[in-house]
Design an enzyme around this catalytic site. Structure first.
Site, PDB file in Angstrom:
ATOM      1  N   GLU A   1     -22.719 -36.663 -33.174  1.00 31.57           N
ATOM      2  CA  GLU A   1     -23.945 -37.244 -33.703  1.00 31.57           C
ATOM      3  C   GLU A   1     -25.155 -36.751 -32.921  1.00 31.57           C
ATOM      4  O   GLU A   1     -25.059 -36.484 -31.720  1.00 31.57           O
ATOM      5  CB  GLU A   1     -23.866 -38.772 -33.632  1.00 31.57           C
ATOM      6  CG  GLU A   1     -22.819 -39.301 -34.597  1.00 31.57           C
ATOM      7  CD  GLU A   1     -22.604 -40.802 -34.546  1.00 31.57           C
ATOM      8  OE1 GLU A   1     -22.029 -41.328 -35.510  1.00 31.57           O
ATOM      9  OE2 GLU A   1     -23.002 -41.448 -33.569  1.00 31.57           O
TER      10      GLU A   1
ATOM     11  N   CYS B   1     -32.224 -36.077 -29.586  1.00 26.99           N
ATOM     12  CA  CYS B   1     -31.189 -36.445 -28.615  1.00 26.99           C
ATOM     13  C   CYS B   1     -29.906 -35.765 -29.107  1.00 26.99           C
ATOM     14  O   CYS B   1     -29.418 -36.076 -30.197  1.00 26.99           O
ATOM     15  CB  CYS B   1     -31.053 -37.960 -28.587  1.00 26.99           C
ATOM     16  SG  CYS B   1     -29.715 -38.523 -27.540  1.00 26.99           S
TER      17      CYS B   1
ATOM     18  N   CYS C   1     -20.299 -47.782 -22.776  1.00 25.40           N
ATOM     19  CA  CYS C   1     -20.683 -46.735 -23.729  1.00 25.40           C
ATOM     20  C   CYS C   1     -19.676 -46.594 -24.863  1.00 25.40           C
ATOM     21  O   CYS C   1     -18.472 -46.508 -24.643  1.00 25.40           O
ATOM     22  CB  CYS C   1     -20.802 -45.420 -22.962  1.00 25.40           C
ATOM     23  SG  CYS C   1     -21.027 -44.015 -24.036  1.00 25.40           S
TER      24      CYS C   1
HETATM   25  S1  SF4 Z   1     -19.108 -42.143 -21.202  1.00 26.77           S
HETATM   26 FE1  SF4 Z   1     -20.854 -42.086 -19.776  1.00 26.77          FE
HETATM   27  S2  SF4 Z   1     -21.284 -39.916 -19.530  1.00 26.77           S
HETATM   28 FE2  SF4 Z   1     -20.024 -40.101 -21.368  1.00 26.77          FE
HETATM   29  S3  SF4 Z   1     -21.461 -40.249 -23.106  1.00 26.77           S
HETATM   30 FE3  SF4 Z   1     -21.008 -42.332 -22.429  1.00 26.77          FE
HETATM   31  S4  SF4 Z   1     -22.628 -42.854 -20.957  1.00 26.77           S
HETATM   32 FE4  SF4 Z   1     -22.633 -40.621 -21.198  1.00 26.77          FE
END
Ligand code: SF4
Length: 346
Positions: free
Chosen positions: A94, A107, A121
């Site tokens: 994405e 981005c 995340c």
């Molecule tokens: S896991 Fe950590 S390093 Fe990987 S995309 Fe997500 S925030 Fe970024």
């Protein structure tokens, strides 16, 4: 037996020129084709109208152009656009266009999934499948630039490597993509408008410093206390803050560029005075800017945005210590395009 054709954009300009010489043609033909591939973003050899039909067929016999395809585009009520980008092998990443009054930022993603495992995340929940090639990163930027012109009447102005993946774990391809984005033979953008955002891989930060790169560096820090950082970003156990700090000092000594820190304040995790004091201590060695980013919960996430009072405490303490601070409201929340939300969930 079928031999796999090579991605033509994996070739440098010199390699392409040499290829034509080996085929008994003129080297300058390589320049023409190179221009079609990068500056004009041709998706097929047939589009190369100043190249003879025979040459186009010869290229077709040897190479492929692995261009990306925007499978789905979602537009947020605030003007943010999220692209689901299909790669030549069917995988999807994405990228996001973020418009503000004065700029349009792309981005972009650097990996399919991510090698790291930040607990807050969404991308971390996908297994890392592979690194993106330089041309796949470049194509995301081209797609967003086109959308920026179409929907916002202006070209793309900035790029952040903050989409899916850890860019420094795909170092060579990210640098090659940036080289083409900034080259007059590519998009001709200024490197000052590009920021590579890393969760902090000390060895690679030093390597970038040695190579005297001209783009900006941002570090997703989120805590300057090892124990806390390791609990939310487990790889910190292998790359502790001491090593990160040393690498950043080295970066600053070489580039003299201000360092940006990305930082989310979470309830019950880092919303204390002790946490902000540690942050001040960590970043005071060089001119710094801290972006306090509003957090976007991911479905079943256990992380919650801290109170306004905690964010204000951060803001005041940082300012008192001469550190520039901005509070970033999130964009594109209604289409899951905000920071930490990218996870191929269309
Ligand atoms: S896991 Fe950590 S390093 Fe990987 S995309 Fe997500 S925030 Fe970024």
């Amino acid at each position: 037996m079928e031999t796999k054709k090579k991605d033509i954009r994996a070739l440098t300009k010199d390699q392409l020129r040499n290829f034509f010489v080996e085929q008994g043609d003129k080297a300058f033909r390589g320049n023409q084709v190179y221009e079609w591939l990068w500056q004009k973003s041709a998706h097929s050899f047939d589009a190369m109208t100043n190249v003879s039909k025979e040459t186009r067929q010869m290229l077709e016999d040897h190479f492929v152009i692995n261009h990306i395809r925007v499978d789905q585009m979602q537009r947020s009520s605030d003007g943010t656009i999220k692209n689901a980008v299909r790669l030549h092998d069917g995988l999807v990443v994405e990228s996001v266009l973020i418009p503000t009054e004065t700029r349009t930022t792309a981005c972009v993603s650097s990996q399919v999934g991510c090698s790291l495992d930040c607990r807050f995340c969404a991308t971390a929940r996908m297994k890392r499948m592979r690194n993106l090639n330089a041309d796949e990163i470049y194509d995301q930027v081209v797609a967003i630039d086109n959308e920026s012109r179409l929907y916002h009447d202006r070209p793309l102005s900035n790029i952040v490597f903050m989409g899916m993946g850890e860019p420094l774990m795909n170092y060579n391809n990210v640098l090659k993509a940036i080289e083409m984005i900034t080259s007059p033979e590519g998009l001709g953008m200024s490197p000052k408008r590009i920021t590579v955002s890393t969760s902090g891989v000390p060895k690679m930060i030093k390597k970038m410093a040695d190579e005297e790169v001209k783009f900006g560096l941002a570090v997703s820090l989120h805590s300057a206390i090892d124990e806390v950082r390791t609990s939310i970003m487990p790889f910190n156990a292998n790359f502790p803050l001491k090593d990160l700090r040393e690498a950043l000092e080295y970066w600053y000594s070489k580039t003299k560029n201000r360092i940006t820190y990305e930082y989310v304040v979470w309830k019950g995790i880092n919303d204390t005075q002790e946490a902000v004091d540690a942050l001040v201590k960590f970043c005071k060695f060089a001119p710094s800017k801290v972006n306090l980013i509003e957090y976007n919960p991911i479905d079943d996430g256990e992380f919650q945005q801290a109170s306004e009072a905690a964010v204000t405490m951060y803001q005041n303490t940082l300012e008192r210590n001469g550190i520039t601070v901005t509070v970033r409201r999130s964009r594109g929340k209604d289409i899951d395009a905000a920071c930490g939300q990218l996870a191929n969930k269309q």
